[in-house]
Design an enzyme around this catalytic site. Structure first.
Site, PDB file in Angstrom:
ATOM      1  N   TYR A   1      35.933  29.607 -18.245  1.00  0.00           N
ATOM      2  CA  TYR A   1      35.993  30.717 -19.206  1.00  0.00           C
ATOM      3  C   TYR A   1      34.794  31.658 -19.014  1.00  0.00           C
ATOM      4  CZ  TYR A   1      36.295  33.046 -23.765  1.00  0.00           C
ATOM      5  OH  TYR A   1      36.386  33.983 -24.779  1.00  0.00           O
TER       6      TYR A   1
ATOM      7  N   SER B   1      32.945  38.323 -23.404  1.00  0.00           N
ATOM      8  CA  SER B   1      32.370  37.358 -24.350  1.00  0.00           C
ATOM      9  C   SER B   1      30.869  37.258 -24.095  1.00  0.00           C
ATOM     10  CB  SER B   1      33.010  35.980 -24.123  1.00  0.00           C
ATOM     11  OG  SER B   1      32.247  34.963 -24.735  1.00  0.00           O
TER      12      SER B   1
HETATM   13  N1  LIG Z   1      37.494  33.864 -30.692  1.00  0.00           N
HETATM   14  C1  LIG Z   1      36.299  33.950 -30.146  1.00  0.00           C
HETATM   15  O1  LIG Z   1      35.316  33.316 -30.601  1.00  0.00           O
HETATM   16  C2  LIG Z   1      36.077  34.842 -28.960  1.00  0.00           C
HETATM   17  C3  LIG Z   1      34.758  35.059 -28.553  1.00  0.00           C
HETATM   18  C4  LIG Z   1      34.521  35.884 -27.463  1.00  0.00           C
HETATM   19  C5  LIG Z   1      35.577  36.483 -26.802  1.00  0.00           C
HETATM   20  N2  LIG Z   1      36.857  36.241 -27.229  1.00  0.00           N
HETATM   21  C6  LIG Z   1      37.928  36.890 -26.478  1.00  0.00           C
HETATM   22  O2  LIG Z   1      38.689  37.687 -27.372  1.00  0.00           O
HETATM   23  C7  LIG Z   1      40.021  37.807 -26.872  1.00  0.00           C
HETATM   24  C8  LIG Z   1      40.989  37.442 -27.958  1.00  0.00           C
HETATM   25  O3  LIG Z   1      40.812  36.063 -28.252  1.00  0.00           O
HETATM   26  P1  LIG Z   1      41.168  35.427 -29.676  1.00  0.00           P
HETATM   27  O4  LIG Z   1      39.999  34.633 -30.080  1.00  0.00           O
HETATM   28  O5  LIG Z   1      41.713  36.453 -30.570  1.00  0.00           O
HETATM   29  O6  LIG Z   1      42.264  34.376 -29.202  1.00  0.00           O
HETATM   30  P2  LIG Z   1      43.800  34.177 -29.565  1.00  0.00           P
HETATM   31  O7  LIG Z   1      44.005  34.293 -31.021  1.00  0.00           O
HETATM   32  O8  LIG Z   1      44.200  32.953 -28.854  1.00  0.00           O
HETATM   33  O9  LIG Z   1      44.484  35.458 -28.876  1.00  0.00           O
HETATM   34  C9  LIG Z   1      44.678  35.551 -27.514  1.00  0.00           C
HETATM   35  C10 LIG Z   1      45.700  36.643 -27.283  1.00  0.00           C
HETATM   36  O10 LIG Z   1      45.902  36.812 -25.884  1.00  0.00           O
HETATM   37  C11 LIG Z   1      47.298  36.803 -25.640  1.00  0.00           C
HETATM   38  N3  LIG Z   1      47.557  36.310 -24.292  1.00  0.00           N
HETATM   39  C12 LIG Z   1      47.155  35.142 -23.737  1.00  0.00           C
HETATM   40  N4  LIG Z   1      47.644  35.023 -22.492  1.00  0.00           N
HETATM   41  C13 LIG Z   1      48.360  36.155 -22.263  1.00  0.00           C
HETATM   42  C14 LIG Z   1      49.119  36.628 -21.162  1.00  0.00           C
HETATM   43  N5  LIG Z   1      49.248  35.906 -20.035  1.00  0.00           N
HETATM   44  N6  LIG Z   1      49.726  37.828 -21.261  1.00  0.00           N
HETATM   45  C15 LIG Z   1      49.629  38.547 -22.395  1.00  0.00           C
HETATM   46  N7  LIG Z   1      48.926  38.167 -23.461  1.00  0.00           N
HETATM   47  C16 LIG Z   1      48.310  36.968 -23.395  1.00  0.00           C
HETATM   48  C17 LIG Z   1      47.881  35.891 -26.717  1.00  0.00           C
HETATM   49  O11 LIG Z   1      49.233  36.193 -26.977  1.00  0.00           O
HETATM   50  P3  LIG Z   1      50.519  35.441 -26.417  1.00  0.00           P
HETATM   51  O12 LIG Z   1      50.229  33.980 -26.398  1.00  0.00           O
HETATM   52  O13 LIG Z   1      51.572  35.861 -27.387  1.00  0.00           O
HETATM   53  O14 LIG Z   1      50.741  36.014 -25.063  1.00  0.00           O
HETATM   54  C18 LIG Z   1      47.052  36.325 -27.910  1.00  0.00           C
HETATM   55  O15 LIG Z   1      47.597  37.484 -28.488  1.00  0.00           O
HETATM   56  C19 LIG Z   1      40.100  36.879 -25.649  1.00  0.00           C
HETATM   57  O16 LIG Z   1      39.909  37.645 -24.476  1.00  0.00           O
HETATM   58  C20 LIG Z   1      38.928  35.942 -25.844  1.00  0.00           C
HETATM   59  O17 LIG Z   1      38.456  35.418 -24.642  1.00  0.00           O
HETATM   60  C21 LIG Z   1      37.140  35.437 -28.281  1.00  0.00           C
END
Ligand SMILES: NC(=O)c1ccc[n+]([C@@H]2O[C@H](COP(=O)([O-])OP(=O)(O)OC[C@H]3O[C@@H](n4cnc5c(N)ncnc54)[C@H](OP(=O)(O)O)[C@@H]3O)[C@@H](O)[C@H]2O)c1
Length: 260
Positions: free
Chosen positions: A161, A148
């Site tokens: 985070y 991120s």
């Molecule tokens: N959204 C943003 O603004 C943003 C910005 C920068 C970086 N990111 C990063 O992008 C990535 C995806 O985030 P997102 O925004 O798409 O969030 P999200 O919709 O909450 O997706 C998170 C994903 O991670 C999976 N996950 C969480 N804990 C897990 C575990 N213990 N084992 C396996 N899978 C797990 C969840 O699936 P299950 O619950 O089904 O396991 C879900 O598929 C993350 O690493 C986040 O930090 C997001």
């Protein structure tokens, strides 16, 4: 390219098989769909098996569910051979599994820190351990690790985070030269704000926010270039890099405005 950075193992061309974690929602789900559109066969992993089954049901055999919890090392280590036995060698791995709990000095809990580091850093570490050896053996492959922009600067509300994401940046920087010398490409993906369930609970303005589909488009295009860092959107990249360059007194003058 210097002698030392030349791959030491002959490159093996394989079919377009990808493995994506965090595939049940948000960015990971959008990456799975974008890759499938590009003709990839995708192994999709997350804990929510039902959501993964829904993804694969719509995909005419191109998306396959491999449910797992990234914190379960044995499960992660056995998933890679299971995917490769069924679909063939993984050419691309994109690690998106992650969690975010807002935390501040007030009420700070090391439990939140442990959970965040456990999923975002150690969980990704399990995935790296599982995929690096077979890719190095083949002298080919590409790994994308989602961190991120918060990895650049510690921001109020993102204590645990941001620490997990800064660590991922450092980890990947350290691994990159050695993997490159073995013919394996490693990319770090540093998104700004993306509309997903993870950010849906934020009640503050999120500048330059983009959709998960736009994020996936940028990630897949960035991976195609083979460059190390995929950081977006560009306005957020510019802002965070500027903040990172400032001395701490000026940095804190800005970040203290983010306190609730
Ligand atoms: N959204 C943003 O603004 C943003 C910005 C920068 C970086 N990111 C990063 O992008 C990535 C995806 O985030 P997102 O925004 O798409 O969030 P999200 O919709 O909450 O997706 C998170 C994903 O991670 C999976 N996950 C969480 N804990 C897990 C575990 N213990 N084992 C396996 N899978 C797990 C969840 O699936 P299950 O619950 O089904 O396991 C879900 O598929 C993350 O690493 C986040 O930090 C997001």
């Amino acid at each position: 390219m210097g002698q030392d950075s030349k791959p030491t193992t002959p490159r093996v061309e394989t079919a377009k098989v990808a493995w994506v974690t965090g595939a049940s929602s948000g960015i990971g789900r959008a990456v799975v769909l974008r890759l499938a559109k590009d003709g990839w066969t995708v192994a999709a992993s997350a804990r929510n098996g039902e959501a993964l089954a829904g993804l694969s049901a719509d995909a005419r055999g191109q998306i396959h569910a491999f449910p797992l919890d990234v914190t379960d090392k044995d499960a992660v280590l056995s998933t890679v051979p299971a995917i490769e036995n069924m679909l063939g060698p993984i050419r691309l791995a994109v690690f998106c599994a992650g969690t975010y709990t807002r935390d501040y000095a007030k009420g700070f809990s090391s439990d939140v820190l442990a959970e965040t580091i456990g999923i975002n850093l150690i969980g990704t570490g399990h995935c790296l351990e599982a995929i690096m050896a077979p890719m190095v053996l083949r002298g080919a492959g590409h790994i994308g690790v989602t961190a991120s922009v918060t990895g650049y600067v510690g921001l109020p509300g993102g204590a645990s985070y941001g620490a997990s994401k800064a660590a991922l940046n450092s980890l990947c920087e350290a691994l990159h030269p050695e993997l490159a010398a073995k013919g394996v490409t490693l990319s770090i993906i540093n998104p700004g704000f993306v509309e997903t369930p993870l950010t849906a609970r934020n009640d503050f303005p999120m500048p330059f926010i983009i959709s998960a589909e736009e994020a996936a488009e940028t990630i897949v295009a960035g991976l195609k270039t083979g460059r190390f860092e995929i950081i977006f959107p560009w306005k957020m990249a510019l802002a965070i890099r500027f903040l990172h360059l400032l001395p701490h007194t000026l940095r804190f003058a800005i970040t203290k405005r983010m306190l609730p």
